[in-house]
Design a protein around this motif. Structure first.
Motif, short mmCIF file in Angstrom:
data_model
loop_
_atom_site.label_atom_id
_atom_site.label_comp_id
_atom_site.label_asym_id
_atom_site.label_seq_id
_atom_site.Cartn_x
_atom_site.Cartn_y
_atom_site.Cartn_z
N LYS A 4 6.94 5.12 -6.26
CA LYS A 4 7.51 6.39 -5.77
C LYS A 4 8.42 6.15 -4.58
CE LYS A 4 6.29 10.99 -4.11
NZ LYS A 4 5.21 11.89 -3.67
N ASP A 47 -2.20 -4.57 -10.63
CA ASP A 47 -3.08 -3.81 -9.73
C ASP A 47 -4.46 -4.45 -9.81
OD1 ASP A 47 -4.64 -2.50 -11.88
OD2 ASP A 47 -2.76 -1.46 -12.29
N THR A 52 0.84 -1.21 0.00
CA THR A 52 0.00 0.00 0.00
C THR A 52 0.87 1.26 0.00
OG1 THR A 52 -0.11 0.34 2.40
CG2 THR A 52 -1.64 -1.27 1.46
N ALA A 53 0.35 2.29 -0.61
CA ALA A 53 1.03 3.59 -0.57
C ALA A 53 1.08 4.11 0.87
CB ALA A 53 0.31 4.58 -1.48
N THR A 99 -4.71 -1.22 -5.37
CA THR A 99 -5.14 -0.26 -6.40
C THR A 99 -3.96 0.27 -7.23
OG1 THR A 99 -4.85 1.67 -5.00
CG2 THR A 99 -6.98 0.53 -4.85
N LYS A 100 -4.30 0.91 -8.34
CA LYS A 100 -3.29 1.56 -9.17
C LYS A 100 -2.57 2.65 -8.38
CE LYS A 100 -4.20 1.44 -13.50
NZ LYS A 100 -4.83 1.66 -14.83
N GLU A 101 -3.33 3.34 -7.52
CA GLU A 101 -2.73 4.38 -6.68
C GLU A 101 -1.71 3.77 -5.71
OE1 GLU A 101 -6.09 5.76 -8.69
OE2 GLU A 101 -6.10 4.09 -7.22
N ASP A 102 -2.03 2.60 -5.18
CA ASP A 102 -1.07 1.91 -4.32
C ASP A 102 0.18 1.53 -5.10
OD1 ASP A 102 -2.29 1.78 -1.68
OD2 ASP A 102 -3.82 0.52 -2.60
N ASN A 140 1.40 2.91 -7.77
CA ASN A 140 2.17 4.14 -8.05
C ASN A 140 2.90 4.63 -6.81
OD1 ASN A 140 1.27 4.05 -10.68
ND2 ASN A 140 -0.38 5.53 -10.37
N GLY A 141 2.24 4.52 -5.66
CA GLY A 141 2.86 4.93 -4.40
C GLY A 141 4.06 4.07 -4.04
#
Length: 447
Positions: free
Chosen positions: A297, A269, A239-240, A288-291, A293-294
């Motif tokens: 990063k 994802d 997870t992000a 998720t895609k946000e996770d 990406n996080g």
């Protein structure tokens, strides 16, 4: 003395890419640079157009031996690993029986000495009631202590908080943890079962093994490490949100708390559940895609230190069951490096950073002796890669005992052409030296 000269390669090492040659003498790297003359009888490999990198050190694999060898074994999976550019692995304790005594742990070392194509070490499994045995672990022989703070395959859950604090307080060895909060997961699972019974849709997996479950557990582990001074390594961040728990303002050598991310959490994802289903059911869940990406990063800014596979094969028959019976985990060692080279091909991850996270940092983090770098006097664990040799993954080329891969049908732009383990050319364009065996990893932990 056996000599091999790898000529005309681009060498990815210690933050640079340089043109040069590498001379191997017996097990070790003898020279790196421009090498014009070699003695008669030296084997020469012309690497023109190829890159060479240190062999990957995978700090988290499940090779299923002993006790679960219908899924995998140390011989089969280490062979697949070497074909995938992994020259050293650290294997987890949740086999059958679990490696929760020194005798059972030593039995795994004995198997690997006879059958492993790659270099190897194992983790000792901590439980609610084996502290005395845990403290007998030899830090120069054993990679780390492994604790499951959320149950996974093998039911080794450590859920007694007093025991947990005692373990954190009692050992100077690195403690690697699987962090998911069991209570949160059980509540989420009960809720889903009340609607769907056992046939829960696979895309509910990240809702059941949720961001909250991960964060509760990992934040507690980090807080306990800060309180006790334990050397903590948090496996497979998914997870992000969890990435805020880790720092990037000091060098890796000075960190007391470190983190790993796995290939599947960087590649897949939750949009893939529709096509892949249980084949991408892992614990912790692909989210998720946000996770995703996080996680990228955090990896690129050095909050996450290591990329691993968490290779955990099951048979297709097992994976084809309904949600509550389909086990979590999947095979990745043969294709994990290829997937990260693909990220490099798309400009997400530089080759230098890839080598840092998959080769250098595992060696630093676990204090592995003479591996993870291309240096004179180090073991010649080396991988040659052709970055312009596209291949599509098919069932026919899969070396895993389980016979499948979540990457089937995926086209990668790169090919691993040669893998050296301790100076031996173990893998060469699909052919193996089946007589070669890896070495037991040793650790430089004088402190």
């Amino acid at each position: 003395m056996k000599r091999t000269l790898i000529k005309n390669v681009k060498i990815i090492n210690e933050g640079e890419i340089t043109n040069g040659d590498i001379l191997i003498e017996d097990q070790l790297i003898a020279e790196v640079g421009k090498i014009d003359s070699v003695s008669e009888g030296t084997q020469i490999i012309d690497g023109m157009g190829k890159y060479v990198m240190p062999g990957v050190i995978d700090d988290q694999v499940h090779f299923r031996e002993p006790g679960l060898t219908h899924k995998a074994d140390i011989g089969s999976e280490s062979k697949a690993a070497v074909a995938g550019g992994i020259t050293s692995f650290i294997e987890m304790p949740n086999t059958v029986p679990q490696a929760t005594t020194q005798a059972l742990l030593n039995a795994k070392f004995d198997i690997a000495a006879k059958t492993s194509y790659a270099n190897y070490s194992f983790m000792f499994g901590g439980t609610n009631d084996n502290l005395e045995e845990l403290l007998k672990t030899d830090p120069n022989k054993v990679a780390a202590i492994k604790l499951f703070l959320g149950s996974s395959t093998g039911n080794m859950l450590v859920d007694d908080e007093k025991v947990l604090e005692k373990i954190f307080s009692s050992t100077k060895m690195l403690i690697a943890v699987h962090c998911e909060d069991e209570t949160t997961i059980k509540d989420n699972l009960a809720s889903a079962k009340s609607i769907y019974g056992d046939n829960i849709p696979m895309d509910f997996h990240p809702k059941i093994r949720s961001e909250e479950a991960c964060y509760i557990s990992s934040s507690k582990a980090v807080a306990l490490a800060q309180k006790t001074g334990a050397r903590l390594h948090v496996f497979h961040l998914s997870t992000a949100r969890e990435t805020v728990l880790f720092r990037n303002d000091i060098p890796l050598e000075e960190k007391q708390i470190t983190a790993e991310v796995c290939v599947h959490h960087l590649w897949f994802d939750d949009s893939y559940y529709k096509s892949k289903g249980s084949l991408i059911k892992w614990n912790p869940a692909v989210k998720t895609k946000e996770d995703k990406n996080g996680l990228w990063k955090a990896l690129l800014t050095d909050k996450i230190d290591v990329i691993a596979t968490d290779h955990a094969p099951h048979t297709l028959e097992e994976k084809s069951q309904v949600y509550t019976k389909a086990p979590s985990g999947g095979p990745l060692v043969q294709h994990g490096l290829l997937a990260m080279l693909e990220a490099s091909h798309h400009g997400i991850l530089s080759l230098e950073k890839l080598v840092e996270k998959m080769c250098h940092n595992p060696a630093i983090l676990f204090q592995i002796e003479k591996r993870g770098f291309i240096r004179k006097g180090y073991y010649a664990d080396l991988v040659l890669v052709d970055l312009e040799s596209p291949q599509t993954i098919t069932k026919e080329g899969i070396l895993y005992k389980c016979g499948w891969s979540p990457f089937e049908g995926t086209t990668f732009n790169s090919e691993i052409t040669h893998t050296f383990v301790n100076g031996n050319l173990v893998y060469n364009h699909g052919n193996f030296d089946t007589s070669s065996r890896g070495m037991q990893l040793t650790f430089n932990r004088a402190n």
